[in-house]
Design an enzyme around this catalytic site. Structure first.
Site, PDB file in Angstrom:
ATOM      1  N   LYS A 103       0.841  -1.204   0.000  1.00 22.78           N
ATOM      2  CA  LYS A 103       0.000   0.000   0.000  1.00 22.78           C
ATOM      3  C   LYS A 103       0.872   1.248   0.000  1.00 22.78           C
ATOM      4  O   LYS A 103       1.886   1.304   0.704  1.00 22.78           O
ATOM      5  CB  LYS A 103      -0.893  -0.028   1.241  1.00 22.78           C
ATOM      6  CG  LYS A 103      -1.854   1.141   1.389  1.00 22.78           C
ATOM      7  CD  LYS A 103      -2.694   0.956   2.650  1.00 22.78           C
ATOM      8  CE  LYS A 103      -3.711   2.057   2.831  1.00 22.78           C
ATOM      9  NZ  LYS A 103      -4.570   1.848   4.025  1.00 22.78           N
TER      10      LYS A 103
ATOM     11  N   SER B 153      -9.254   1.930   3.121  1.00 22.03           N
ATOM     12  CA  SER B 153      -8.414   2.679   2.210  1.00 22.03           C
ATOM     13  C   SER B 153      -7.336   1.822   1.540  1.00 22.03           C
ATOM     14  O   SER B 153      -6.615   2.308   0.672  1.00 22.03           O
ATOM     15  CB  SER B 153      -7.722   3.825   2.976  1.00 22.03           C
ATOM     16  OG  SER B 153      -6.867   3.315   3.987  1.00 22.03           O
TER      17      SER B 153
ATOM     18  N   SER C 139      -9.755  -0.369   7.285  1.00 28.61           N
ATOM     19  CA  SER C 139      -9.199  -0.313   5.942  1.00 28.61           C
ATOM     20  C   SER C 139      -8.563  -1.594   5.434  1.00 28.61           C
ATOM     21  O   SER C 139      -8.187  -1.668   4.259  1.00 28.61           O
ATOM     22  CB  SER C 139      -8.190   0.839   5.847  1.00 28.61           C
ATOM     23  OG  SER C 139      -8.852   2.067   5.968  1.00 28.61           O
TER      24      SER C 139
END
Length: 394
Positions: A32, A109, A133
């Protein structure tokens, strides 16, 4: 909503070979874009962040740990802007596709990480979870995913959002791969589960759409059989209490986010999508008295969690109250979806508990996950249960 993509950041993909002949040398993993890779900009989903921050010179702990264990980096993945999002879209880089629910949002996210794993473009992906997330995209994309005990894994080399909520997590398509990575990251073996009470929270399921409980009932029955539990369903809190927990968790997280990012915002006046700017403005308006009230509610959540789970019991709730929403959802609809998701993510977040998504249900052909939550430190136990359930069902 925004142009779709495969989950990876635009441009050439960063690729780094892992140490040969190690336990994970057959695996690839994505990272990420909140998590540092040495020599690669960390953009945090916002071009102004990348422009105003130096390129990292060392790997984040989780990246280094997996490389040392033999896994190879397959690329960096899109995140919601500075991790402020739960449904997965990004105004600058697009919305990662949901391979398990075409035309639908992947969840955020850690949206790009979940998308890449679900599409088979890598075996594993690292994400972060503050308000859901990792858990949410795991449910919406049909993946195994864990939010570990808060503070269990080092957060070094990762952009903070809300420090009392931030955790490093990971995704995998199957329980065996997930447990192999768990052994490396948690630093302990994943063993067969022992008998344990299974607590199914009726008030949590009442927050979900009709059909979610029916979709997850076979998984609940299999879990009860595996752990030899005959405990009846129960309520997690008093009537209306889960809504209070959700409201106060959101308040505390927004207040911490503003404290984290306010210096950067004041210095650089960055550009944000509307929903992110609104979130920041809300955080800036929260008073110390409101934070004190939120923390008093947090203490009540912790004591409730201790009472229920410290003896080794497991809590079952739906990870999300619905399967993946359409990418054509309006802003008003997205707000409503996010608020409902936040109610289910708040218990573990407020109490710092490990929570794992089991991708064992579907509604109208789209994935929906069952969460198992344990007391602090029982992360490996959750991974062991996931693996044993998968073995029993194979």
């Amino acid at each position: 909503m925004y142009p779709s993509n495969d989950g990876f950041l635009p441009g050439p993909r960063v690729q780094i070979a892992g140490t040969p002949a190690r336990p994970l040398s057959d695996l690839t993993f994505a990272v990420k874009d909140l998590i540092d890779i040495a020599g690669v900009p960390t953009g945090c989903g916002n071009p102004d962040w990348e422009r105003t921050h130096a390129v990292p010179t060392s790997h984040a702990w989780g990246v280094a740990r997996l490389l040392e264990a033999g896994a190879s980096v397959a690329g960096k993945t899109i995140t919601c802007e500075i991790s402020l999002g739960i449904l997965g879209f990004n105004a600058f880089f697009g919305t990662p596709v949901n391979p398990r629910a075409p035309g639908c949002l992947p969840g955020g996210s850690s949206s790009g990480s979940a998308s890449a794993v679900a599409a088979g473009l890598c075996d594993v992906a690292l994400g972060t979870d503050s308000g859901g997330s990792v858990r949410v995209p795991s449910s919406l994309c049909g993946l195994y995913g864990m939010r570990p005990t808060h503070g269990r894994l080092p957060f070094d080399g990762i952009c903070q959002q809300a420090p009392t909520f931030d955790t490093l997590g990971w995704f995998a398509r199957d329980a065996h791969t997930f447990s192999r990575v768990a052994e490396v990251l948690l630093g302990e073996p994943i063993v067969a589960p022992e008998h344990a009470p299974v607590l199914v929270a009726t008030d949590a399921f009442a927050l979900a759409d009709p059909g979610v409980r029916a979709a997850l009932d076979p998984a609940i029955a299999a879990l009860r059989a595996l752990l030899h539990s005959d405990v009846p369903d129960m309520a997690l809190g008093a009537p209306g209490e889960m809504e209070v927990w959700g409201q106060q968790r959101a308040l505390l997280q927004r207040a911490e986010s503003w404290k984290t990012f306010s210096g950067w915002v004041n210095t650089h006046n960055p550009s944000f999508a509307f929903n992110v700017a609104r979130n920041m403005a809300t955080g800036a308006s929260i008073t110390p008295a409101q934070v004190a009230l939120g923390n008093s509610v947090r203490q009540r959540v912790i004591e409730r969690a201790r009472t229920l789970l410290e003896n080794g019991a497991l809590l079952c709730i739906p990870t999300t109250p619905f399967p993946a929403p359409s990418t054509d959802s309006t802003l008003a609809q997205l707000d409503e979806y996010s608020a409902r998701i936040g109610l289910l993510c708040s218990f573990a977040g407020m109490a710092g508990l490990p929570q794992m998504n089991l991708p064992l249900g579907s509604v109208d052909g789209k994935p929906v996950g069952l969460s198992i939550i344990a007391w602090r430190g029982a992360d490996a136990k959750l991974a062991g249960i996931a693996r044993a359930l998968a073995q029993a069902g194979s």
